[in-house]
Every structure is written in C-alpha cells, then in structure tokens.
Scaffold this active site. Structure first.
Site, PDB file in Angstrom:
ATOM      1  N   ARG A   1      16.456  -1.171   3.804  1.00  7.95           N
ATOM      2  CA  ARG A   1      17.147  -0.653   4.969  1.00  7.95           C
ATOM      3  C   ARG A   1      18.122  -1.678   5.556  1.00  7.95           C
ATOM      4  O   ARG A   1      19.214  -1.324   5.988  1.00  7.95           O
ATOM      5  CB  ARG A   1      16.093  -0.256   6.009  1.00  7.95           C
ATOM      6  CG  ARG A   1      16.641   0.236   7.303  1.00  7.95           C
ATOM      7  CD  ARG A   1      15.531   0.898   8.104  1.00  7.95           C
ATOM      8  NE  ARG A   1      16.023   1.269   9.398  1.00  7.95           N
ATOM      9  CZ  ARG A   1      16.009   0.487  10.476  1.00  7.95           C
ATOM     10  NH1 ARG A   1      15.507  -0.725  10.373  1.00  7.95           N
ATOM     11  NH2 ARG A   1      16.489   0.897  11.612  1.00  7.95           N
TER      12      ARG A   1
ATOM     13  N   CYS B   1     -37.305 -16.629   1.225  1.00  2.18           N
ATOM     14  CA  CYS B   1     -36.397 -16.245   2.305  1.00  2.18           C
ATOM     15  C   CYS B   1     -36.461 -14.740   2.601  1.00  2.18           C
ATOM     16  O   CYS B   1     -36.248 -13.919   1.709  1.00  2.18           O
ATOM     17  CB  CYS B   1     -34.973 -16.633   1.919  1.00  2.18           C
ATOM     18  SG  CYS B   1     -33.774 -16.273   3.202  1.00  2.18           S
TER      19      CYS B   1
ATOM     20  N   CYS C   1     -34.537 -18.841   6.930  1.00  2.10           N
ATOM     21  CA  CYS C   1     -35.849 -19.311   6.475  1.00  2.10           C
ATOM     22  C   CYS C   1     -36.008 -20.830   6.489  1.00  2.10           C
ATOM     23  O   CYS C   1     -37.093 -21.329   6.207  1.00  2.10           O
ATOM     24  CB  CYS C   1     -36.147 -18.791   5.077  1.00  2.10           C
ATOM     25  SG  CYS C   1     -35.252 -19.650   3.771  1.00  2.10           S
TER      26      CYS C   1
ATOM     27  N   CYS D   1     -30.994 -22.965   5.767  1.00  2.86           N
ATOM     28  CA  CYS D   1     -30.795 -21.526   5.946  1.00  2.86           C
ATOM     29  C   CYS D   1     -31.237 -21.104   7.344  1.00  2.86           C
ATOM     30  O   CYS D   1     -32.368 -21.378   7.748  1.00  2.86           O
ATOM     31  CB  CYS D   1     -31.597 -20.781   4.883  1.00  2.86           C
ATOM     32  SG  CYS D   1     -31.650 -19.006   5.103  1.00  2.86           S
TER      33      CYS D   1
ATOM     34  N   GLU E   1      -3.599   6.239 -25.799  1.00  5.43           N
ATOM     35  CA  GLU E   1      -2.620   7.188 -26.336  1.00  5.43           C
ATOM     36  C   GLU E   1      -1.257   6.954 -25.680  1.00  5.43           C
ATOM     37  O   GLU E   1      -0.215   6.963 -26.336  1.00  5.43           O
ATOM     38  CB  GLU E   1      -3.127   8.615 -26.073  1.00  5.43           C
ATOM     39  CG  GLU E   1      -2.240   9.718 -26.575  1.00  5.43           C
ATOM     40  CD  GLU E   1      -2.040   9.693 -28.084  1.00  5.43           C
ATOM     41  OE1 GLU E   1      -1.166  10.416 -28.565  1.00  5.43           O
ATOM     42  OE2 GLU E   1      -2.752   8.922 -28.780  1.00  5.43           O
TER      43      GLU E   1
ATOM     44  N   LYS F   1       2.966   8.254   9.352  1.00  2.70           N
ATOM     45  CA  LYS F   1       3.874   7.103   9.444  1.00  2.70           C
ATOM     46  C   LYS F   1       3.275   5.996   8.584  1.00  2.70           C
ATOM     47  O   LYS F   1       2.281   5.374   8.937  1.00  2.70           O
ATOM     48  CB  LYS F   1       4.038   6.630  10.885  1.00  2.70           C
ATOM     49  CG  LYS F   1       5.045   5.481  10.958  1.00  2.70           C
ATOM     50  CD  LYS F   1       5.675   5.340  12.314  1.00  2.70           C
ATOM     51  CE  LYS F   1       6.881   4.413  12.274  1.00  2.70           C
ATOM     52  NZ  LYS F   1       6.588   3.075  11.791  1.00  2.70           N
TER      53      LYS F   1
HETATM   54  S1  IVH Z   1      11.880   8.961   8.992  1.00  2.00           S
HETATM   55  C1  IVH Z   1      14.358   9.753  11.187  1.00  2.00           C
HETATM   56  N1  IVH Z   1       9.387   9.259   8.311  1.00  2.00           N
HETATM   57  O1  IVH Z   1       9.337   3.975  10.035  1.00  2.00           O
HETATM   58  C2  IVH Z   1      14.460   8.350  10.954  1.00  2.00           C
HETATM   59  N2  IVH Z   1      10.155   7.066   8.702  1.00  2.00           N
HETATM   60  O2  IVH Z   1      11.297   3.174  12.488  1.00  2.00           O
HETATM   61  C3  IVH Z   1      14.259   7.970   9.547  1.00  2.00           C
HETATM   62  N3  IVH Z   1       8.457   5.340   8.347  1.00  2.00           N
HETATM   63  O3  IVH Z   1      11.821   2.099   8.746  1.00  2.00           O
HETATM   64  C4  IVH Z   1      12.878   7.552   9.207  1.00  2.00           C
HETATM   65  N4  IVH Z   1       6.847   6.681   7.771  1.00  2.00           N
HETATM   66  O4  IVH Z   1      10.336   3.019   7.007  1.00  2.00           O
HETATM   67  C5  IVH Z   1      10.345   8.382   8.635  1.00  2.00           C
HETATM   68  N5  IVH Z   1       7.208   9.703   7.659  1.00  2.00           N
HETATM   69  C6  IVH Z   1       8.162   8.821   7.998  1.00  2.00           C
HETATM   70  C7  IVH Z   1       7.933   7.437   8.028  1.00  2.00           C
HETATM   71  C8  IVH Z   1       8.961   6.591   8.402  1.00  2.00           C
HETATM   72  C9  IVH Z   1       7.189   5.425   7.952  1.00  2.00           C
HETATM   73  C10 IVH Z   1       9.125   4.063   8.674  1.00  2.00           C
HETATM   74  C11 IVH Z   1      10.472   3.931   8.044  1.00  2.00           C
HETATM   75  C12 IVH Z   1      11.371   3.356   9.085  1.00  2.00           C
HETATM   76  C13 IVH Z   1      10.520   3.277  10.298  1.00  2.00           C
HETATM   77  C14 IVH Z   1      11.242   3.952  11.401  1.00  2.00           C
END
Ligand code: IVH
Length: 690
Positions: free
Chosen positions: A150, A448, A427, A424, A43, A129
């Site tokens: 970044r 085996c 066996c 093997c 769909e 993280k």
């Molecule tokens: S905050 C406050 N939150 O970790 C600074 N970063 O070294 C801004 N990362 O390159 C980042 N999980 O890609 C933030 N929950 C999270 C994150 C996170 C992964 C990575 C981010 C950054 C590195 C920071």
C-alpha cells in the site's frame, strides 16, 4: 512459440506443459484456497517435476504463469516504487467495541444519505478485519503481472517476486481474462504457521517476531524472494483496484463472490446484513468465534453493499464514508513484569511464568503469562521490573513477547532461573539443566507430586513393571485422591482402597492387586527402565543392566564409568547421575526394595560379554511357552541380537508353529533352525561353558 514452426515433439511438449500448468494450478487452488487437497503430496511433486523437466528441455515453455516460476527472482537491492492507479484507501476505525459502535456508523451513513427514520434499513456487506499487510494484485489479460504494497496509498513498493511465492494466489485467473483486474487484500500468517516460523527462527538463532502481522510484513519486505518463499504466508481478498474490461458487480458482496470465482481466497466469514442491529449481531457472533479462528483479526469491517451508494458517499482524506472497522479488544498490551516464578510440568520441566500487573488483553484480564524457558528470557532480554508486551491470541496461553526497552528505568539484573530456583518449588528436589537443553527440570521424578501421574503410568507400563490394569483412568483417581503418591504406595494398596474407585469392581480390584504383586518379581533392566530416568529408554536400560549387573553398582557409577556403556553418551550419563544424586529418588528405590520388589541380581552365569554375543537370531511363528518379547529378552540377555529378516548373516532361526516365509528362506539359505527347546538348550550350553 507458434505451432507451425515447432517440431512434432515440441508441439507435444507444449501441449503437455499447458496441461500440467493447469492441473497444478487446480491442485494449488484446492489445497490453498478451498482447503480440500485433491491429490497426495508425492503425486503433486511428480507433476511438478515433470513440468520442470519439460521446461528444462524447452525453455520457451517457461511462461510467467508457470508454477515453476513462483520462486526464481534474484535478491533485490530495493523494491521499485509502484504508483497505484486507484489509490489504496484506509478505513476509519470505530474503537467503541460495544454494540453502539455499529449504531454510530449506521446513523452516520443514514444521515449522509439523507435517510429519514421511517426509511428502510441500509444494506451492508460485513467481513473480517484481517491483521496483516495490504497488497494490491494486478492481473493483465488474466496473468498476475505485479503485486504492490500500500505504501502511502498513492505509491507502494513492487513486491511481486515475494507475493508470487504464495501458492494461494493464482498466477492466472480462472474464467475470462479481463484486460485489467486489480484485486486487493491482506497477506497474513496463520497463528500455527507463525508459531512454527518463530520456533524455526529461534532454533536457527535468528530473531523471532512479536506477532503474525509483523512476521507477515517482514516476510513480504524481504529482499531475497528465496527467504520469502520459506515463510508460510496466506492471503484473503477483500476489494478491487483498477479494472478494465471486467463487468463490475453492483454490490460489494457480488464483488467478493466474483473475486472468489476468479480463484482467489475470500474468507468464508462474510454476510449481507440490514441495518445496525444486524451489524452488532455480526460483531458479537464473530467476537465469540475470534479465539477459534486460525488467524488474528482485530475487528470486523462493515461496507455499504451497493457500489452506487458507495460512490454517492465518497470519502474524506483517504477514508471512505461507506466503510468502518469495528474493533475488538486488543490482543496485545503493555504492562509491568512484577516477578518471575516457575511452574513444574508433568515431565518435571520448569516453565518460568511472569507475574504481571493485571492487564486487559484479548478480552480477559491477564495476570500470568508464560516466558517459555531461560533461553527465551535471555534472547528477549526480559527482566523483572520491565514493562513488557503481553500477547493473548486465540486459545493459546498468554505470553510475554518482548520488553519495552525505552521504559526500563535504571539497571535491572538479568534473570537466572537456576540461581533463583535451585530446588523444585513443588517437592524440593534439586533442579538440573543439561548443557544443550533449553529446559530446566526437577530431578525428583519418582517423588515430585507434579510428576506423579506421568511417573506412575510409566512405572506400570508394559515394557516397565508391566502392571496389567493400571491405566490412565485408575492412575488418575489414585493420584487425585492422594491414595498413591510414589510407586511404593502401589505395593501397599489394599482391596478396599481399589474397590472404591470408579468403574472398579471387586473382581478387577483383585486382578489389579495380583498384577501389582506379580510385578514385584522383575528384571533389573525393566526396573531401571521403570524409574523413568530422563533419556534412558528401554534399550539403554537393558544395556545398563547388562553392564552393571547390580543396581547398587549403577547407582554408584560416575559419568566416566557410565559412558563405557554402549549408546551412553555424556547427556544420558548426566541424566543418570542427576537422577541418583537426588536423595528423594534413592529413598523411593530403597522403599521399593523393602516392599519386596526384586530381580535376579548379578547372576554369575551371565558373563559380561553374553553367551550368545555376536550371534543373530530371527524369530518366526508361535513358540510353545515363550512370547515373542520373552524369547527376545532371553536372547538379548545373553548378548545375542534379534533381527527382523533372514539373511546369510543370520546365525539361527527360531521357528514355532505356523512359521512362514522366514522359515522357508532359512531353509533355502541353509541357516540353522531351532525350536524353543533348542534355543533353551543353546542358552544353557553356552552359559555352562562360559
Ligand atoms: S477495505 C475501503 N477490508 O485495514 C478501504 N481493509 O485501514 C479499503 N484490512 O490497510 C480497505 N481487513 O489492509 C478492507 N476486510 C477488509 C480488511 C481491510 C483488513 C486492512 C487493510 C487496510 C486497513 C485499512
């Protein structure tokens, strides 16, 4: 396009296109963000095609936020630079993976805020993280206009055309459209998507990735958006960049909620917490959850919740004082590959296993890791004596992902599994590897111990020896208690051995013995199938039985002779030769015959071509004595074909009781109709005349 200049048709098309865009975006959100699909794929595809058709007819409807515009860009020569109007910071890392990591951070925050011991706890927003690649998404007036990496935090790269292919990222924000809203987050790959991607890469002979993070980063930095589009990337938002005309909430938790309300994916594992103890508890809770998450994380992140306090704390050299990443033990480590051994699986597949210098990875000490198969070893060029990267993520088996070439000292020989394990290790049967196969296998299928359970279940199966009552549970107990080692032992079982099994009364033991006894009398085709020769299915077994007539003739056949049989190509022929070349298998076969397993062999009544050769039958209704399978076997044994539906090409319809529409159709088409007796007569007549 303004409405007053448009024709009524164009106006209607514009309305419909807008509705389709909104509807598709809603389904994308449900599927990719909420993980709750709303419509079937077919769909969705229909809506998508309808929009594509409209846009083809009225190109001015092709807006940048149209879902058809996710993949479109041409390959780039390079990514243009993007200057971040608000720098992209990084986070300080707390490598102390214990509870004290949280305490150190909280103590520092309190000190810097000038809080005394008796003052209330600081409120934090805690989240995961993610282990991927940071991306900044820029929405202007609600529409995604740019996505950037970044870079060094000041200047990144414009990867818009790749990021647009992520369907979890909305091309238009939900709700009000602020002049500027920059949302920051992580592009990542789920572990299952990573495994699938690597499998595809390996099959295509392309390079595989060491981990999901490298794969995500490599995909985003693909210059050809068409390739990026095929990479199953995901995204989680975790913060803000520049905003204009947007009411920024007071807290970080509020920001995350607001971002989610804009239609972006925000990870559900987040919490507002008070003080160090709650942070440590969050770290522990997520740590316990880590393996079961569908993606990699390398820690949790704590952020001071109040944005006003964040501002007061400020940052030092790109790292805010108000945030910290609290790590978990790494999921990758480097260690020494001491040796390579093999493990024999239930199907006889030999998996090379690395014996490692013990190393702490993913929270446990790892001493063994899989190397998958010889091709993988060759592709990665892993050699005994190498330093290797070991990865243990989620619940998956630890694996050797790559050697560290710089650390290789001197010449190390390449590893050759077949040379090292010609037989093997379980066996002693010989090991074979098909030309086009990645996997090496033990050829002692019937003998085996590693393959026992699988072999017995297959042997007893309904389409093989058809031993009623010999299912999973019984086989498991028979094998685990060493009562049955090969299929021969089945025919030596006594009532006592069986009645002693769990959930097996005397009555069922007797029934099972009777079923085993009954299976002694079988057909050659069933017996061949029951042997479990690799690549020999039911149909091939039947064909082999028909062509060779005698088991001894089949066992003596070479690859050339085998390939004369319809459907038998070089791979199947090789499997058959390998199977009978293994003395262990031949021994078991001889023992089975000695135990009374027999079939009508080399019946002269059955000419090679088959008495019903060239005729097609359709079965319908219930026959008085033959089951559907038996009638089919009878017809096929004489070279006839059984089809599912009646047509002008049907030679006979065999009709039993309650025959339905097939009978009516046969009558309508004037196809000959027989009952069971008629079928038997036809078979006999043809055999005697043959
Ligand atoms: S905050 C406050 N939150 O970790 C600074 N970063 O070294 C801004 N990362 O390159 C980042 N999980 O890609 C933030 N929950 C999270 C994150 C996170 C992964 C990575 C981010 C950054 C590195 C920071």
């Amino acid at each position: 396009m303004t409405a007053q200049h448009a024709t009524p048709d164009a106006q209607a098309a514009a309305g419909r296109a807008a509705a389709l865009r909104a509807e598709i975006a809603r389904h994308d959100h449900a599927y990719y963000v909420l993980d709750a699909p709303t419509i079937p794929d077919a769909e969705y595809d229909r809506l998508f095609r309808e929009l594509q058709a409209l846009e083809a007819a009225y190109p001015e409807l092709r807006t940048p936020d149209s879902p058809t515009q996710r993949v479109g860009g041409k390959p780039l020569a390079q990514f243009p630079p993007v200057r971040h109007r608000v720098p992209m910071l990084s986070i300080r890392t707390e490598t102390d993976t214990g509870a004290s990591g949280a305490e150190t951070f909280d103590a520092r925050v309190r000190r810097e805020l000038g809080l005394k011991d008796g003052d209330p706890a600081v409120e934090y927003s805690a989240e995961l993280k993610f282990d991927g690649l940071a991306i900044s998404l820029r929405y202007e007036h609600g529409v995604l206009v740019q996505a950037a990496t970044r870079g060094d935090g000041e200047t990144g790269e414009d990867v818009s055309s790749n990021v647009r292919t992520l369907r979890a990222i909305p091309l238009r924000l939900h709700g009000p459209a602020p002049a500027v809203l920059e949302i920051r987050g992580e592009v990542y790959l789920r572990r299952d998507d990573f495994e699938a991607l690597n499998r595809r890469q390996a099959e295509a002979g392309e390079k595989t990735f060491v981990n999901p993070r490298n794969a995500a980063a490599g995909s985003i930095r693909q210059l050809d958006p068409a390739i990026a589009a095929r990479r199953p990337l995901s995204f989680f938002a975790y913060g803000l960049g520049e905003t204009e005309g947007w009411a920024v909430p007071d807290t970080h938790a509020g920001v995350l909620d607001a971002i989610a309300a804009c239609g972006l994916p925000v990870c559900e594992h987040r919490a507002v917490l008070q003080g160090a103890a709650e942070l440590a508890a969050f770290h522990a809770r997520i740590g316990a959850l880590r393996d079961s998450l569908p993606f990699d994380i390398d820690g949790v992140v704590y952020k001071v919740n109040s944005l006003a306090l964040q501002q007061r704390l400020g940052f030092v050299t790109r790292e805010p004082r108000w945030a910290v990443a609290h790590k978990y033990p790494a999921q990758e480590a480097v260690t020494l590959l001491r040796d390579i051994e093999v493990q024999v699986g239930r199907t006889g597949a030999l998996t090379p296993v690395a014996r490692l210098e013990p190393v702490f990875v993913g929270g446990v000490t790892v001493t063994n890791a899989t190397l998958h198969n010889q091709d993988e070893i060759d592709r990665k060029d892993v050699r005994i004596g190498d330093w290797v990267i070991v990865r243990r993520a989620g619940d998956v088996i630890p694996e050797v992902v790559a050697p560290v070439p710089e650390r290789r000292t001197g010449e190390l020989p390449r590893f050759d599994l077949l040379a090292r394990f010609p037989t093997c290790p379980v066996c002693g049967s010989h090991v074979v590897r098909g030309e086009d196969e990645a996997v090496a296998r033990c050829s002692g299928g019937l003998f085996c111990p590693a393959q026992r359970r699988q072999a017995l279940l297959h042997f007893a199966g309904r389409r093989a020896m058809d031993i009623d009552g010999l299912g999973d549970k019984v086989v498991e107990q028979l094998v685990d208690n060493a009562i049955v080692k090969t299929p021969v032992d089945l025919y030596r079982l006594g009532i006592l051995a069986l009645a002693g099994l769990e959930r097996m009364g005397e009555k069922s033991a007797q029934n099972l013995l009777a079923a085993i006894d009954k299976s002694r009398s079988t057909t050659l085709a069933r017996f061949i199938f029951a042997l479990g020769i690799r690549n020999v299915g039911e149909a091939t077994a039947r064909e082999l039985a028909r062509q060779f007539g005698k088991l001894d003739a089949l066992m003596a056949a070479d690859e050339v002779a085998l390939q004369q049989v319809p459907d038998v190509g070089p791979i199947v022929a090789r499997s058959i030769v390998d199977f009978f070349a293994e003395p262990h298998n031949c021994e078991v076969i001889a023992q089975l015959r000695a135990a009374g397993v027999h079939w009508l062999e080399g019946e002269p009544a059955v000419p090679a071509a088959g008495a019903l050769q060239g005729r097609t039958f359709v079965l319908t209704g219930t026959l008085p004595t033959l089951t559907r399978d038996e009638a089919k076997a009878l017809i096929e044994a004489q070279g006839g074909k059984v089809a599912g539906s009646v047509s002008k090409k049907t030679s006979y319809v065999i009709a039993g009781e309650d025959a339905g529409s097939k009978l009516a159709k046969a009558e309508a088409l004037g196809v000959a109709i027989l009952d069971e007796a008629g079928l038997r007569a036809l078979v006999n007549e043809n055999i005697t005349n043959a």
